[in-house]
Design a protein around this motif. Structure first.
Motif, mmCIF file in Angstrom:
data_model
loop_
_atom_site.group_PDB
_atom_site.id
_atom_site.type_symbol
_atom_site.label_atom_id
_atom_site.label_comp_id
_atom_site.label_asym_id
_atom_site.label_seq_id
_atom_site.Cartn_x
_atom_site.Cartn_y
_atom_site.Cartn_z
ATOM 1 N N GLY A 1 52.345 96.819 28.559
ATOM 2 C CA GLY A 1 51.084 97.143 27.922
ATOM 3 C C GLY A 1 51.201 97.588 26.479
ATOM 4 O O GLY A 1 50.215 97.671 25.778
ATOM 5 N N ALA A 2 52.401 97.878 26.014
ATOM 6 C CA ALA A 2 52.566 98.401 24.667
ATOM 7 C C ALA A 2 52.874 97.273 23.688
ATOM 8 O O ALA A 2 53.698 96.410 23.954
ATOM 9 C CB ALA A 2 53.682 99.427 24.639
ATOM 10 N N CYS B 1 50.389 116.252 20.537
ATOM 11 C CA CYS B 1 49.065 116.039 21.152
ATOM 12 C C CYS B 1 48.597 114.613 20.950
ATOM 13 O O CYS B 1 47.986 114.020 21.848
ATOM 14 C CB CYS B 1 48.050 117.020 20.573
ATOM 15 S SG CYS B 1 48.290 118.714 21.111
ATOM 16 N N GLY B 2 48.879 114.037 19.788
ATOM 17 C CA GLY B 2 48.526 112.645 19.547
ATOM 18 C C GLY B 2 49.245 111.698 20.491
ATOM 19 O O GLY B 2 48.666 110.745 21.001
ATOM 20 N N ILE C 1 47.595 108.980 27.582
ATOM 21 C CA ILE C 1 46.450 109.040 28.499
ATOM 22 C C ILE C 1 45.609 107.780 28.363
ATOM 23 O O ILE C 1 45.148 107.222 29.364
ATOM 24 C CB ILE C 1 45.607 110.306 28.233
ATOM 25 C CG1 ILE C 1 46.380 111.553 28.673
ATOM 26 C CG2 ILE C 1 44.264 110.225 28.937
ATOM 27 C CD1 ILE C 1 45.741 112.854 28.260
ATOM 28 N N ASP C 2 45.398 107.311 27.137
ATOM 29 C CA ASP C 2 44.619 106.089 26.928
ATOM 30 C C ASP C 2 45.303 104.859 27.481
ATOM 31 O O ASP C 2 44.634 103.886 27.839
ATOM 32 C CB ASP C 2 44.343 105.874 25.441
ATOM 33 C CG ASP C 2 43.186 106.713 24.947
ATOM 34 O OD1 ASP C 2 42.484 107.294 25.800
ATOM 35 O OD2 ASP C 2 42.995 106.791 23.730
#
Length: 110
Positions: free
Chosen positions: A30-31, A87-88, A94-95
């Motif tokens: 997916g990346a 955090c980014g 999460i996305d």
């Protein structure tokens, strides 16, 4: 009072590094190449910020350099920037997770 900031940074930075490199797995399928490159860049920049904040804090606590508003600004900016990058990365992870598929319950009758 300001020595608490430096002592706190000496304790927080290793934890940030552990959190950053604890789970570095990226989904291959997916990346995109761009997202992998951005994550590597973010990890390297976070590592540099952590190293800078840790070293300045260590030198201030050890008495090698004098605690000034400049050294305080370096430590606060380095730790805050590193937390922001972490955090980014969490937000991106999460996305990238697939949405949960709806499961049929036994009450549906199907």
């Amino acid at each position: 009072m300001t020595t608490l900031v430096y002592e706190g940074a000496l304790q927080v930075v290793p934890l940030l590094l552990i959190a950053l490199f604890l789970d570095r797995r990226m989904p291959v399928g997916g990346a995109t190449a761009r997202s992998r490159r951005m994550q590597r860049w973010s990890s390297k920049f976070s590592l540099l910020l952590n190293a800078l904040g840790f070293m300045v804090s260590l030198f201030v606590v050890a008495g090698v350099i004098v605690a000034t508003s400049f050294t305080l600004a370096i430590v606060i900016a380095a730790v805050a920037g590193s937390i922001g990058l972490l955090c980014g990365q969490i937000w991106v992870r999460i996305d990238q997770e697939p949405a949960p598929s709806p499961e049929r319950s036994p009450r549906d009758g199907s």
